[in-house]
Scaffold this motif. Structure first.
Motif, mmCIF file in Angstrom:
data_model
loop_
_atom_site.group_PDB
_atom_site.id
_atom_site.type_symbol
_atom_site.label_atom_id
_atom_site.label_comp_id
_atom_site.label_asym_id
_atom_site.label_seq_id
_atom_site.Cartn_x
_atom_site.Cartn_y
_atom_site.Cartn_z
ATOM 1 N N ALA A 26 0.833 -1.204 0.000
ATOM 2 C CA ALA A 26 0.000 0.000 0.000
ATOM 3 C C ALA A 26 0.868 1.255 0.000
ATOM 4 C CB ALA A 26 -0.924 -0.008 1.212
ATOM 5 N N ARG A 27 1.927 1.226 0.790
ATOM 6 C CA ARG A 27 2.830 2.383 0.835
ATOM 7 C C ARG A 27 3.499 2.607 -0.510
ATOM 8 N NH1 ARG A 27 8.589 2.738 4.118
ATOM 9 N NH2 ARG A 27 9.293 4.681 3.168
ATOM 10 N N ILE A 28 4.014 1.528 -1.106
ATOM 11 C CA ILE A 28 4.708 1.652 -2.392
ATOM 12 C C ILE A 28 3.744 2.107 -3.486
ATOM 13 C CG2 ILE A 28 5.925 0.380 -4.188
ATOM 14 C CD1 ILE A 28 7.037 -1.428 -1.961
ATOM 15 N N LEU A 29 2.566 1.484 -3.552
ATOM 16 C CA LEU A 29 1.601 1.819 -4.597
ATOM 17 C C LEU A 29 1.097 3.254 -4.441
ATOM 18 C CD1 LEU A 29 -0.103 0.980 -7.009
ATOM 19 C CD2 LEU A 29 -1.799 0.041 -5.421
ATOM 20 N N GLY A 30 0.789 3.637 -3.208
ATOM 21 C CA GLY A 30 0.313 5.001 -2.980
ATOM 22 C C GLY A 30 1.349 6.037 -3.383
ATOM 23 N N ALA A 31 2.598 5.795 -2.985
ATOM 24 C CA ALA A 31 3.673 6.722 -3.345
ATOM 25 C C ALA A 31 3.903 6.737 -4.852
ATOM 26 C CB ALA A 31 4.962 6.331 -2.620
ATOM 27 N N ALA A 32 3.793 5.561 -5.504
ATOM 28 C CA ALA A 32 4.000 5.495 -6.952
ATOM 29 C C ALA A 32 2.952 6.324 -7.693
ATOM 30 C CB ALA A 32 3.947 4.035 -7.415
ATOM 31 N N LEU A 33 1.705 6.211 -7.278
ATOM 32 C CA LEU A 33 0.634 6.961 -7.938
ATOM 33 C C LEU A 33 0.816 8.470 -7.763
ATOM 34 C CD1 LEU A 33 -2.440 4.727 -6.993
ATOM 35 C CD2 LEU A 33 -1.319 4.906 -9.224
ATOM 36 N N ILE A 34 1.108 8.877 -6.536
ATOM 37 C CA ILE A 34 1.247 10.315 -6.266
ATOM 38 C C ILE A 34 2.473 10.890 -6.963
ATOM 39 C CG2 ILE A 34 1.591 12.028 -4.445
ATOM 40 C CD1 ILE A 34 0.031 10.158 -2.574
ATOM 41 N N MET A 35 3.609 10.198 -6.849
ATOM 42 C CA MET A 35 4.839 10.700 -7.452
ATOM 43 C C MET A 35 4.759 10.688 -8.973
ATOM 44 S SD MET A 35 7.601 8.910 -4.881
ATOM 45 C CE MET A 35 9.037 9.511 -5.780
ATOM 46 N N SER A 36 4.067 9.697 -9.549
ATOM 47 C CA SER A 36 3.909 9.649 -11.003
ATOM 48 C C SER A 36 3.123 10.844 -11.498
ATOM 49 C CB SER A 36 3.204 8.354 -11.421
ATOM 50 O OG SER A 36 3.978 7.231 -11.069
ATOM 51 N N TRP A 37 2.100 11.212 -10.755
ATOM 52 C CA TRP A 37 1.298 12.376 -11.143
ATOM 53 C C TRP A 37 2.081 13.668 -10.972
ATOM 54 C CZ3 TRP A 37 -0.736 16.427 -8.059
ATOM 55 C CH2 TRP A 37 -1.598 17.288 -8.739
ATOM 56 N N ALA A 191 -3.618 4.110 5.328
ATOM 57 C CA ALA A 191 -2.665 3.619 4.324
ATOM 58 C C ALA A 191 -2.221 4.744 3.400
ATOM 59 C CB ALA A 191 -3.297 2.482 3.522
ATOM 60 N N LEU A 192 -3.180 5.589 2.981
ATOM 61 C CA LEU A 192 -2.838 6.725 2.125
ATOM 62 C C LEU A 192 -1.978 7.732 2.873
ATOM 63 C CD1 LEU A 192 -3.163 8.157 -0.586
ATOM 64 C CD2 LEU A 192 -5.271 9.193 0.286
ATOM 65 N N LEU A 193 -2.312 7.959 4.135
ATOM 66 C CA LEU A 193 -1.531 8.888 4.958
ATOM 67 C C LEU A 193 -0.094 8.402 5.106
ATOM 68 C CD1 LEU A 193 -1.474 11.390 6.824
ATOM 69 C CD2 LEU A 193 -2.154 9.867 8.708
ATOM 70 N N ILE A 194 0.078 7.099 5.295
ATOM 71 C CA ILE A 194 1.417 6.528 5.429
ATOM 72 C C ILE A 194 2.220 6.740 4.143
ATOM 73 C CG2 ILE A 194 2.687 4.348 5.598
ATOM 74 C CD1 ILE A 194 0.511 3.437 7.601
ATOM 75 N N ALA A 195 1.561 6.549 2.988
ATOM 76 C CA ALA A 195 2.249 6.748 1.710
ATOM 77 C C ALA A 195 2.714 8.195 1.557
ATOM 78 C CB ALA A 195 1.333 6.368 0.553
ATOM 79 N N ILE A 196 1.882 9.134 2.003
ATOM 80 C CA ILE A 196 2.235 10.553 1.885
ATOM 81 C C ILE A 196 3.333 10.927 2.875
ATOM 82 C CG2 ILE A 196 1.375 12.910 2.179
ATOM 83 C CD1 ILE A 196 -1.355 11.894 1.221
ATOM 84 N N ILE A 197 3.160 10.503 4.135
ATOM 85 C CA ILE A 197 4.140 10.866 5.170
ATOM 86 C C ILE A 197 5.483 10.190 4.933
ATOM 87 C CG2 ILE A 197 4.663 10.664 7.629
ATOM 88 C CD1 ILE A 197 1.750 11.021 8.243
ATOM 89 N N SER A 198 5.446 8.934 4.509
ATOM 90 C CA SER A 198 6.698 8.185 4.344
ATOM 91 C C SER A 198 7.358 8.420 3.000
ATOM 92 C CB SER A 198 6.427 6.683 4.503
ATOM 93 O OG SER A 198 5.928 6.392 5.780
ATOM 94 N N GLY A 199 6.630 8.942 2.025
ATOM 95 C CA GLY A 199 7.191 9.062 0.695
ATOM 96 C C GLY A 199 7.165 10.459 0.106
ATOM 97 N N VAL A 200 5.978 10.987 -0.127
ATOM 98 C CA VAL A 200 5.856 12.235 -0.872
ATOM 99 C C VAL A 200 6.480 13.407 -0.115
ATOM 100 C CG1 VAL A 200 4.257 13.847 -1.950
ATOM 101 C CG2 VAL A 200 3.773 11.392 -1.990
#
Length: 276
Positions: A26-37, A191-200
């Motif tokens: 979930a973390r990897i996928l969420g970060a991939a979607l946000i960073m790709s955009w 899960a989305l919050l984790i992707a943003i906090i840990s990645g974006v």
């Protein structure tokens, strides 16, 4: 560093709900979607001659995140972060031509001996968890080396492309675990919050910091991340470390900071921050 470690602590709190592989995916996928955009990766012109570097970069990124999550599920966060930092330290030493770097290796190895089950009087460290952490360290080392080659071809969009590859690798292993969980709106939101906090957020702040700070300052400050992880684990997860373990973390921090300073003196590639 605070953002990354806070995201890791939040991740560990939902391991029981989403599973280790599920939350990692979930973390990897969420970060991939946000960073790709954000980085508009569909505008990238692929160079197939460099595709092997990009794939190696993405695969090592997936391994680094997934193995670290498995490590953190078994051992304290601060210890896992400290061991993972041996990856950048090893790369720095291998590319170094100075004898003094052997001193940093000796200091780091002393720290490791304090937390290994063979020498540590503390019996709460899981040997399998330590092995997962060492695996994450190896992946981080490969990530740095391959990322340097991939970055020459894809520039600022390299991390987003690598995250997409990491997502494609992790989805087959983690999708079932994630979607079989009780996916309430609150769980999906975490899960989305984790992707943003840990990645974006860390990725964006890192880009700003690298433009504003000397490489030596950036690398030295980054070396303190195991301490931040130790404090985050203590405050959020209520993980307490024995004095031997605290000393081990501090020794590894000293070794990483020393190696970062030496690396700058040689004008080598700086230690990279863990993305997403």
């Amino acid at each position: 560093m605070i953002s990354i470690q806070l995201g890791l602590s939040l991740s560990k709190n939902v391991f029981d709900v989403l599973g280790v592989q599920g939350i990692a995916t979930a973390r990897i996928l969420g970060a991939a979607l946000i960073m790709s955009w954000l980085l508009r990766i569909w505008r990238v012109r692929f160079d197939w001659a460099s595709a092997r570097y990009l794939f190696c970069y993405g695969a090592s990124l997936a391994g680094m995140i997934i193995l670290f999550y498995y490590a953190m599920a078994r051992i304290p966060q601060g210890i896992a972060v400290a061991i993972e930092f041996l990856g950048p330290l090893t790369v720095t030493v291998l590319y170094s031509r100075q004898i003094k770097d052997l001193m940093w290796v000796g200091i780091a190895m002393t720290g490791l001996l304090l937390v290994t089950p063979l020498t540590s009087p503390v019996d709460d460290l899981d040997a399998v968890g330590l092995l997962w952490a060492f695996g994450a360290a190896i992946c981080w080392g490969v990530y740095i080396v391959s990322g340097k080659s991939a970055g020459k071809h894809y520039g600022m969009q390299t991390p987003a492309l690598g995250m997409v590859i990491a997502a494609l690798i992790s989805i087959p292993f983690g999708a079932e675990e994630f979607f079989s969980a009780n996916l309430t709106p609150g769980v999906v939101g975490i899960a989305l919050l984790i992707a943003i906090i840990s990645g974006v957020i860390p990725f964006t702040l890192e880009m700003v910091a690298l433009r504003q700070l000397p490489v030596k300052t950036f690398g030295t400050l980054l070396s303190f991340e195991p301490v931040v992880g130790m404090m985050s684990g203590w405050m959020i997860l209520h993980e307490t470390l024995a004095m031997e373990q605290i000393l081990a973390v501090l020794l590894i921090v000293i070794a990483c900071a020393g190696a970062a300073c030496t690396e700058q003196e040689e004008q080598q590639t700086p230690v990279k921050q863990e993305p997403a």
